[in-house]
Design an enzyme around this catalytic site. Structure first.
Site, PDB file in Angstrom:
ATOM      1  N   ILE A  19       0.833  -1.211   0.000  1.00  0.00           N
ATOM      2  CA  ILE A  19       0.000   0.000   0.000  1.00  0.00           C
ATOM      3  C   ILE A  19       0.868   1.262   0.000  1.00  0.00           C
ATOM      4  O   ILE A  19       0.595   2.225  -0.729  1.00  0.00           O
ATOM      5  CB  ILE A  19      -0.929  -0.012   1.239  1.00  0.00           C
ATOM      6  CG1 ILE A  19      -1.951  -1.155   1.129  1.00  0.00           C
ATOM      7  CG2 ILE A  19      -1.628   1.331   1.422  1.00  0.00           C
ATOM      8  CD1 ILE A  19      -2.710  -1.448   2.418  1.00  0.00           C
ATOM      9  N   ASP A  54      13.683   2.681  10.890  1.00  0.00           N
ATOM     10  CA  ASP A  54      12.836   1.771  11.658  1.00  0.00           C
ATOM     11  C   ASP A  54      11.935   2.656  12.527  1.00  0.00           C
ATOM     12  O   ASP A  54      12.432   3.380  13.395  1.00  0.00           O
ATOM     13  CB  ASP A  54      13.727   0.868  12.532  1.00  0.00           C
ATOM     14  CG  ASP A  54      12.920  -0.080  13.400  1.00  0.00           C
ATOM     15  OD1 ASP A  54      11.670   0.022  13.409  1.00  0.00           O
ATOM     16  OD2 ASP A  54      13.545  -0.923  14.077  1.00  0.00           O
ATOM     17  N   TYR A 146      -3.363  -7.618  16.679  1.00  0.00           N
ATOM     18  CA  TYR A 146      -3.392  -6.701  15.526  1.00  0.00           C
ATOM     19  C   TYR A 146      -4.581  -5.742  15.646  1.00  0.00           C
ATOM     20  O   TYR A 146      -4.449  -4.529  15.446  1.00  0.00           O
ATOM     21  CB  TYR A 146      -3.473  -7.530  14.238  1.00  0.00           C
ATOM     22  CG  TYR A 146      -3.477  -6.701  12.981  1.00  0.00           C
ATOM     23  CD1 TYR A 146      -2.350  -5.980  12.601  1.00  0.00           C
ATOM     24  CD2 TYR A 146      -4.603  -6.636  12.162  1.00  0.00           C
ATOM     25  CE1 TYR A 146      -2.344  -5.217  11.443  1.00  0.00           C
ATOM     26  CE2 TYR A 146      -4.609  -5.883  11.001  1.00  0.00           C
ATOM     27  CZ  TYR A 146      -3.483  -5.172  10.644  1.00  0.00           C
ATOM     28  OH  TYR A 146      -3.483  -4.410   9.504  1.00  0.00           O
TER      29      TYR A 146
HETATM   30  N1  NAD Z   1      -2.604  -5.921   3.278  1.00  0.00           N
HETATM   31  C1  NAD Z   1      -3.749  -5.843   3.955  1.00  0.00           C
HETATM   32  O1  NAD Z   1      -4.658  -6.661   3.771  1.00  0.00           O
HETATM   33  C2  NAD Z   1      -3.965  -4.730   4.928  1.00  0.00           C
HETATM   34  C3  NAD Z   1      -5.258  -4.528   5.403  1.00  0.00           C
HETATM   35  C4  NAD Z   1      -5.504  -3.494   6.300  1.00  0.00           C
HETATM   36  C5  NAD Z   1      -4.461  -2.689   6.729  1.00  0.00           C
HETATM   37  N2  NAD Z   1      -3.203  -2.910   6.266  1.00  0.00           N
HETATM   38  C6  NAD Z   1      -2.154  -2.029   6.758  1.00  0.00           C
HETATM   39  O2  NAD Z   1      -1.498  -1.441   5.658  1.00  0.00           O
HETATM   40  C7  NAD Z   1      -0.161  -1.120   5.995  1.00  0.00           C
HETATM   41  C8  NAD Z   1       0.765  -1.632   4.910  1.00  0.00           C
HETATM   42  O3  NAD Z   1       0.520  -3.005   4.719  1.00  0.00           O
HETATM   43  P1  NAD Z   1       0.950  -3.777   3.381  1.00  0.00           P
HETATM   44  O4  NAD Z   1      -0.058  -4.833   3.182  1.00  0.00           O
HETATM   45  O5  NAD Z   1       1.231  -2.814   2.299  1.00  0.00           O
HETATM   46  O6  NAD Z   1       2.291  -4.480   3.926  1.00  0.00           O
HETATM   47  P2  NAD Z   1       3.716  -4.795   3.242  1.00  0.00           P
HETATM   48  O7  NAD Z   1       4.324  -5.801   4.162  1.00  0.00           O
HETATM   49  O8  NAD Z   1       3.564  -5.107   1.796  1.00  0.00           O
HETATM   50  O9  NAD Z   1       4.487  -3.409   3.381  1.00  0.00           O
HETATM   51  C9  NAD Z   1       4.804  -2.893   4.656  1.00  0.00           C
HETATM   52  C10 NAD Z   1       6.043  -2.024   4.530  1.00  0.00           C
HETATM   53  O10 NAD Z   1       6.307  -1.476   5.844  1.00  0.00           O
HETATM   54  C11 NAD Z   1       7.691  -1.612   6.118  1.00  0.00           C
HETATM   55  N3  NAD Z   1       7.906  -1.719   7.561  1.00  0.00           N
HETATM   56  C12 NAD Z   1       7.536  -2.731   8.385  1.00  0.00           C
HETATM   57  N4  NAD Z   1       7.971  -2.485   9.642  1.00  0.00           N
HETATM   58  C13 NAD Z   1       8.626  -1.309   9.591  1.00  0.00           C
HETATM   59  C14 NAD Z   1       9.313  -0.530  10.556  1.00  0.00           C
HETATM   60  N5  NAD Z   1       9.455  -0.942  11.828  1.00  0.00           N
HETATM   61  N6  NAD Z   1       9.856   0.645  10.172  1.00  0.00           N
HETATM   62  C15 NAD Z   1       9.759   1.062   8.879  1.00  0.00           C
HETATM   63  N7  NAD Z   1       9.143   0.368   7.915  1.00  0.00           N
HETATM   64  C16 NAD Z   1       8.581  -0.802   8.266  1.00  0.00           C
HETATM   65  C17 NAD Z   1       8.118  -2.897   5.395  1.00  0.00           C
HETATM   66  O11 NAD Z   1       9.529  -2.910   5.166  1.00  0.00           O
HETATM   67  C18 NAD Z   1       7.298  -2.803   4.105  1.00  0.00           C
HETATM   68  O12 NAD Z   1       7.987  -2.105   3.100  1.00  0.00           O
HETATM   69  C19 NAD Z   1       0.066  -1.710   7.384  1.00  0.00           C
HETATM   70  O13 NAD Z   1      -0.059  -0.691   8.367  1.00  0.00           O
HETATM   71  C20 NAD Z   1      -1.062  -2.710   7.537  1.00  0.00           C
HETATM   72  O14 NAD Z   1      -1.421  -2.915   8.888  1.00  0.00           O
HETATM   73  C21 NAD Z   1      -2.925  -3.908   5.374  1.00  0.00           C
END
Ligand code: NAD
Length: 251
Positions: A19, A54, A146
């Site tokens: 995202i 981080d 979560y």
């Molecule tokens: N994918 C889903 O279904 C979904 C649904 C609802 C909410 N979300 C939320 O969307 C957001 C992004 O999710 P996504 O699905 O794109 O995940 P993803 O794993 O594809 O991307 C997450 C990114 O965050 C970075 N990250 C993780 N921990 C970190 C830290 N401590 N410091 C800096 N960067 C960090 C990772 O390196 C990665 O690039 C999250 O907050 C997640 O909770 C996702």
């Protein structure tokens, strides 16, 4: 290419994947200058300023946000998107795992926002969008930790909106359903029957499909930009109807 975000300077955490990456791409395509803060910024989109950070580390966040502001010449928009998942009931996971998830999903937002506020106060169009989740508003099985973290994100978003509205800084969040990102693909790969699990996730959403990262990025851009100038303290569901609709079971 549109110019809706011409002159707008945005910071996106977690912009190296899923995202966050799509949001950074979309902001760039609409004319913004973008800094991506990520554990692994090497996968940030072309044209963004990649900065290793981080969000669980105080010093790292302070210096990364300062570096972003210096490279962009200020900060108008912040997308607090970095987050991690956790599975299990309230009985699962040791308390260190609970602390780690809160450190990233909740305190990560606190740290980055604190570091960015001075810059946001200087902006004429300041806005913050937090990536929350359907897990904040619906009880999902085996998502206790979560969900607790995302419930905190939603409440924190509204509280920050109240604290900073008179300074001209808007705060909103997006609440995605299940989004087709590397995160969800990792979850499916780890399932005993990935295809059955994928079908269950699709059927959980009334639209019958996963949300795309592009659809969430579009909602984030809307809330971050001038079209939402009168919108603060809200959560926008991007969940295929999951939070609001009740359909009879499919035959
Ligand atoms: N994918 C889903 O279904 C979904 C649904 C609802 C909410 N979300 C939320 O969307 C957001 C992004 O999710 P996504 O699905 O794109 O995940 P993803 O794993 O594809 O991307 C997450 C990114 O965050 C970075 N990250 C993780 N921990 C970190 C830290 N401590 N410091 C800096 N960067 C960090 C990772 O390196 C990665 O690039 C999250 O907050 C997640 O909770 C996702």
């Amino acid at each position: 290419m549109t110019t809706e975000f011409e002159g707008f300077r945005a910071v996106v955490t977690g912009g190296g994947s899923g995202i966050g990456r799509r949001t950074a791409e979309e902001l760039l395509a609409r004319g913004a200058a973008v800094a991506v803060l990520d554990l692994d910024p090497s996968t940030a989109p072309d044209g963004a300023h990649p900065i290793r950070c981080d969000v669980a580390d105080d010093d790292a966040v302070r210096s990364a946000v300062a570096a972003a502001a210096a490279r962009l010449g200020g900060i108008d928009g912040l997308v607090n998107n970095a987050g991690i998942g956790a599975q299990g009931t309230v009985e699962d996971g040791d308390l260190d795992e609970w602390r780690t998830v809160f450190e990233i999903n909740v305190l990560g937002i606190v740290r980055v926002t604190r570091a960015a506020l001075g810059h946001l106060r200087e902006s004429k169009a300041a806005a913050v969008v937090n990536t929350c989740s359907i897990a904040a508003t619906a009880g999902l099985p085996r998502r206790a930790l979560y969900s607790a973290s995302k419930g905190a994100v939603e409440s924190l978003t509204r509280a920050m909106a109240a604290d900073h509205v008179r300074e001209g800084i808007r705060f909103n969040c997006v609440n995605p359903g299940t989004v087709d990102t590397p995160w969800v693909r990792r979850l499916l790969d780890a399932a005993t029957d990935p295809e059955a699990e994928a079908e269950a996730l699709r059927r959980r959403q009334p639209t019958g499909r996963l949300v795309s990262a592009t659809e969430v990025a579009g909602a984030i851009c809307y809330l971050l930009g001038p079209a939402a100038a009168a919108t603060t303290g809200t959560s926008l569901a991007v969940d295929g109807g999951m939070s609001g609709l009740r359909l009879p079971p499919q035959r």
